[in-house]
Design a protein around this motif. Structure first.
Motif, PDB file in Angstrom:
ATOM      1  N   THR A   1       0.838  -1.187   0.000  1.00  0.00           N
ATOM      2  CA  THR A   1       0.000   0.000   0.000  1.00  0.00           C
ATOM      3  C   THR A   1       0.874   1.238   0.000  1.00  0.00           C
ATOM      4  OG1 THR A   1      -1.751  -1.163   1.195  1.00  0.00           O
ATOM      5  CG2 THR A   1      -1.789   1.240   1.269  1.00  0.00           C
ATOM      6  N   ILE A   2       0.555   2.182  -0.879  1.00  0.00           N
ATOM      7  CA  ILE A   2       1.327   3.417  -0.955  1.00  0.00           C
ATOM      8  C   ILE A   2       0.427   4.594  -0.620  1.00  0.00           C
ATOM      9  CG2 ILE A   2       3.007   2.561  -2.618  1.00  0.00           C
ATOM     10  CD1 ILE A   2       1.413   3.941  -4.833  1.00  0.00           C
ATOM     11  N   ALA A   3       1.020   5.657  -0.115  1.00  0.00           N
ATOM     12  CA  ALA A   3       0.264   6.851   0.259  1.00  0.00           C
ATOM     13  C   ALA A   3       1.112   8.078  -0.002  1.00  0.00           C
ATOM     14  CB  ALA A   3      -0.140   6.790   1.736  1.00  0.00           C
ATOM     15  N   ALA A   4       0.450   9.176  -0.328  1.00  0.00           N
ATOM     16  CA  ALA A   4       1.145  10.445  -0.545  1.00  0.00           C
ATOM     17  C   ALA A   4       0.132  11.572  -0.543  1.00  0.00           C
ATOM     18  CB  ALA A   4       1.911  10.429  -1.869  1.00  0.00           C
ATOM     19  N   ILE A   5       0.613  12.776  -0.269  1.00  0.00           N
ATOM     20  CA  ILE A   5      -0.217  13.974  -0.389  1.00  0.00           C
ATOM     21  C   ILE A   5      -0.344  14.286  -1.878  1.00  0.00           C
ATOM     22  CG2 ILE A   5      -0.418  16.419   0.178  1.00  0.00           C
ATOM     23  CD1 ILE A   5       1.335  15.842   2.661  1.00  0.00           C
ATOM     24  N   ALA A   6      -1.576  14.388  -2.353  1.00  0.00           N
ATOM     25  CA  ALA A   6      -1.807  14.559  -3.787  1.00  0.00           C
ATOM     26  C   ALA A   6      -1.989  16.014  -4.192  1.00  0.00           C
ATOM     27  CB  ALA A   6      -3.036  13.754  -4.219  1.00  0.00           C
TER      28      ALA A   6
ATOM     29  N   MET B   1      -1.891  17.907   6.958  1.00  0.00           N
ATOM     30  CA  MET B   1      -1.632  16.903   5.922  1.00  0.00           C
ATOM     31  C   MET B   1      -0.487  15.967   6.339  1.00  0.00           C
ATOM     32  SD  MET B   1      -3.583  16.974   3.132  1.00  0.00           S
ATOM     33  CE  MET B   1      -4.916  16.943   4.340  1.00  0.00           C
ATOM     34  N   GLN B   2       0.555  16.535   6.913  1.00  0.00           N
ATOM     35  CA  GLN B   2       1.681  15.702   7.336  1.00  0.00           C
ATOM     36  C   GLN B   2       1.282  14.764   8.471  1.00  0.00           C
ATOM     37  OE1 GLN B   2       4.584  15.249   5.997  1.00  0.00           O
ATOM     38  NE2 GLN B   2       4.385  16.826   4.414  1.00  0.00           N
ATOM     39  N   MET B   3       0.462  15.232   9.410  1.00  0.00           N
ATOM     40  CA  MET B   3      -0.005  14.380  10.503  1.00  0.00           C
ATOM     41  C   MET B   3      -0.864  13.238   9.960  1.00  0.00           C
ATOM     42  SD  MET B   3      -0.979  17.327  13.326  1.00  0.00           S
ATOM     43  CE  MET B   3      -1.740  16.168  14.465  1.00  0.00           C
ATOM     44  N   LEU B   4      -1.731  13.570   9.004  1.00  0.00           N
ATOM     45  CA  LEU B   4      -2.602  12.547   8.428  1.00  0.00           C
ATOM     46  C   LEU B   4      -1.798  11.542   7.609  1.00  0.00           C
ATOM     47  CD1 LEU B   4      -5.464  11.567   8.190  1.00  0.00           C
ATOM     48  CD2 LEU B   4      -5.849  13.197   6.338  1.00  0.00           C
ATOM     49  N   LEU B   5      -0.810  12.024   6.875  1.00  0.00           N
ATOM     50  CA  LEU B   5       0.054  11.119   6.117  1.00  0.00           C
ATOM     51  C   LEU B   5       0.837  10.209   7.054  1.00  0.00           C
ATOM     52  CD1 LEU B   5       1.312  10.174   3.457  1.00  0.00           C
ATOM     53  CD2 LEU B   5       2.971  12.047   3.679  1.00  0.00           C
ATOM     54  N   ALA B   6       1.342  10.769   8.160  1.00  0.00           N
ATOM     55  CA  ALA B   6       2.084   9.957   9.132  1.00  0.00           C
ATOM     56  C   ALA B   6       1.202   8.851   9.706  1.00  0.00           C
ATOM     57  CB  ALA B   6       2.623  10.849  10.259  1.00  0.00           C
ATOM     58  N   ARG B   7      -0.080   9.149   9.904  1.00  0.00           N
ATOM     59  CA  ARG B   7      -0.999   8.124  10.415  1.00  0.00           C
ATOM     60  C   ARG B   7      -1.189   7.011   9.377  1.00  0.00           C
ATOM     61  NH1 ARG B   7      -2.573   4.557  13.742  1.00  0.00           N
ATOM     62  NH2 ARG B   7      -4.842   4.237  13.941  1.00  0.00           N
ATOM     63  N   CYS B   8      -1.267   7.378   8.102  1.00  0.00           N
ATOM     64  CA  CYS B   8      -1.381   6.365   7.041  1.00  0.00           C
ATOM     65  C   CYS B   8      -0.156   5.465   7.023  1.00  0.00           C
ATOM     66  CB  CYS B   8      -1.558   7.039   5.686  1.00  0.00           C
ATOM     67  SG  CYS B   8      -3.147   7.867   5.469  1.00  0.00           S
ATOM     68  N   LEU B   9       1.001   6.045   7.254  1.00  0.00           N
ATOM     69  CA  LEU B   9       2.224   5.240   7.277  1.00  0.00           C
ATOM     70  C   LEU B   9       2.246   4.320   8.496  1.00  0.00           C
ATOM     71  CD1 LEU B   9       4.895   7.878   6.115  1.00  0.00           C
ATOM     72  CD2 LEU B   9       3.490   6.332   4.739  1.00  0.00           C
ATOM     73  N   GLU B  10       1.711   4.804   9.606  1.00  0.00           N
ATOM     74  CA  GLU B  10       1.608   3.955  10.801  1.00  0.00           C
ATOM     75  C   GLU B  10       0.722   2.743  10.540  1.00  0.00           C
ATOM     76  OE1 GLU B  10       1.977   7.357  14.340  1.00  0.00           O
ATOM     77  OE2 GLU B  10       0.105   6.261  14.018  1.00  0.00           O
ATOM     78  N   LEU B  11      -0.298   2.926   9.694  1.00  0.00           N
ATOM     79  CA  LEU B  11      -1.236   1.839   9.408  1.00  0.00           C
ATOM     80  C   LEU B  11      -0.699   0.859   8.360  1.00  0.00           C
ATOM     81  CD1 LEU B  11      -4.586   3.849   9.413  1.00  0.00           C
ATOM     82  CD2 LEU B  11      -3.833   2.170  11.095  1.00  0.00           C
ATOM     83  N   GLY B  12       0.531   1.046   7.930  1.00  0.00           N
ATOM     84  CA  GLY B  12       1.154   0.050   7.058  1.00  0.00           C
ATOM     85  C   GLY B  12       1.445   0.498   5.650  1.00  0.00           C
TER      86      GLY B  12
END
Length: 458
Positions: A19-24, A103-114
């Protein structure tokens, strides 16, 4: 029988894909910020983040929470299940408030979730690998983002919608049919040419060349909309280079004085003529000097001239071309297009005009009054090979090279007649070159180069 082109199949991403995540959305403050997540089975991911399992393609309002249950932000969740998503995998979009910290806090949470942080262009690369886009459409995404003119944006949209790809595939179909016809005759050596003539193989070849020529022209026009034309203004001091730049740009970009040597460094401006970007560079006056700073400016001027598409040599219309101008022209690389501009006709009885000279095209104008400026604009478009068209599509240098190689292979095939084995081989190589455009034949190195130029989140 000619083989069909290999189709792009969905790859096995392996354990490191996940799973990948980023600020779009673009960096900085904004009313809304979007984080994009792509991977497998993201409903559990959404539930862990918000406590909700959003329905497909339906905006769901919720709170985005940290691991200890604190609310990070409130916003919308959008779930696009595979395969009906941009990437072809499950996609989850988190629409929150557009503050950089949020946005950075929300992205960090996504990274915490895997999830892991997406690489530049990785979302679009997955769309290509999953067959949602071909390579030209994928490239059109960044071309649309980077478009600097309305014409370039419209052309990029045409490529994104698949118009360029359809043209290339139509050419490929013609090539494949012709190859199949030629290779079928190789089993009947006594009747080869008669069979091909009866099947109109040579007429097919002629029509293929004509269609390729039309596609190449449309692509070349689109390539010009993307890259533009690099124009360097050169000449001795005080001939009006800065005044001409200001006139072309419609703004006071460069300092203009009566003192020779006022411009000591490069002054750049990008403007557009009929949708074509012109990257115009004003340079230091080319002359012998003992001034250390001016010398550096002159060195930079010559470096820009060597990289230019067009060199515009300015001459004072009152004195004309002298030994200094001849020395400059002698040093300009022979392959560069050049235009000699006789400036300051407002101080002479001379009228604005365009004419051919031994050293190329000459234009008489006045940068001060604007008389004759349109002649220069049209000449630059002519040099670029531009002609107005509504159906061009954005193309890159690699597309033009592939189309040119295809044309060369087809020409070579014709020259091999009546040696049909060599004729068929040249057609095979033409097909291979053409297939690189849409990515039906491409290397991993090429993909890395293309998608590495995208922004993160796209």
């Amino acid at each position: 029988m000619a083989e069909k082109l290999p189709t792009t199949v969905r790859p096995d991403f392996g354990a490191d894909a996940g799973t990948i995540a980023a600020i779009a959305t673009a960096p900085g403050r904004g009313g809304i910020g979007v984080i994009r997540v792509s991977g497998e089975s993201l409903l559990d991911f959404a539930e862990a983040l918000s406590g909700k399992r959003p329905l497909a393609r339906l905006a769901t309002i919720g709170d985005f929470r940290s691991a200890d249950g604190r609310v990070i932000d409130s916003g919308l969740l959008l779930h696009f299940p595979t395969p009906h998503s941009f990437t072809g995998d499950d996609v989850l979009e988190l629409h929150g408030h557009g503050g950089p910290l949020v946005m950075q806090m929300l992205l960090a949470r996504c990274l915490e979730l895997g999830a892991r942080l997406a690489e530049p262009g990785e979302f679009t690369r997955r769309a290509y690998l999953n067959g949602k886009l071909d390579l030209t459409q994928a490239e059109a995404v960044i071309d649309l983002i980077d478009a600097s003119t309305v014409a370039a944006a419209r052309s990029a949209v045409r490529s994104l919608q698949g118009e360029f790809s359809r043209e290339v595939r139509a050419l490929l179909e013609q090539l494949i049919e012709l190859r199949a016809l030629v290779e079928a005759t190789l089993d009947f050596p006594d009747e080869e040419l008669d069979f091909l003539a009866a099947a109109d193989a040579f007429g097919r070849l002629e029509r293929l060349q004509q269609r390729l020529s039309v596609v190449f022209d449309r692509a070349r026009q689109g390539g010009l909309l993307q890259a533009g034309l690099h124009v360097v203004l050169a000449g001795q001091p005080n001939v009006g280079k800065s005044s001409l730049l200001n006139r072309l740009a419609g703004d006071e970009l460069a300092i203009v004085t009566a003192l020779p040597g006022t411009t000591r460094d490069l002054v750049r401006s990008t403007l557009q003529i009929e949708g074509v970007p012109l990257h115009v560079i004003d340079t230091a006056g080319l002359r012998a000097t003992e001034d250390a700073i001016e010398k550096i400016g002159i060195q930079r001027a010559w470096r820009e001239i060597e990289r230019a598409d067009v060199v515009v040599l300015l001459v004072d219309a009152r004195s004309g071309i002298g030994n200094a101008e001849r020395d400059i022209l002698a040093r300009v690389p022979a392959h560069l297009a050049r235009v000699t501009v006789y400036n300051k006709i407002d101080l002479t009885p001379r009228a604005a005009e365009r004419r051919n000279e031994a050293d190329g095209v000459a234009i008489a104008l006045s940068a001060k009054s604007g008389e004759g400026i349109e002649l220069l604009r049209q000449e630059l478009l002519r040099i670029a090979g531009w002609h107005p068209a509504e159906d061009v599509f954005i193309a890159r240098e690699r597309h033009l090279r592939a189309l040119a190689e295809t044309g060369q292979r087809i020409d070579a095939a014709r020259e091999q007649l009546p040696r049909l084995e060599l004729f068929a081989e040249e057609l095979r190589l033409a097909q291979r070159a053409l297939a690189t455009i849409t990515g039906e034949f491409s290397s991993d190195d090429l993909l890395g180069e293309i998608f590495g130029r995208f922004c993160i989140g796209k």
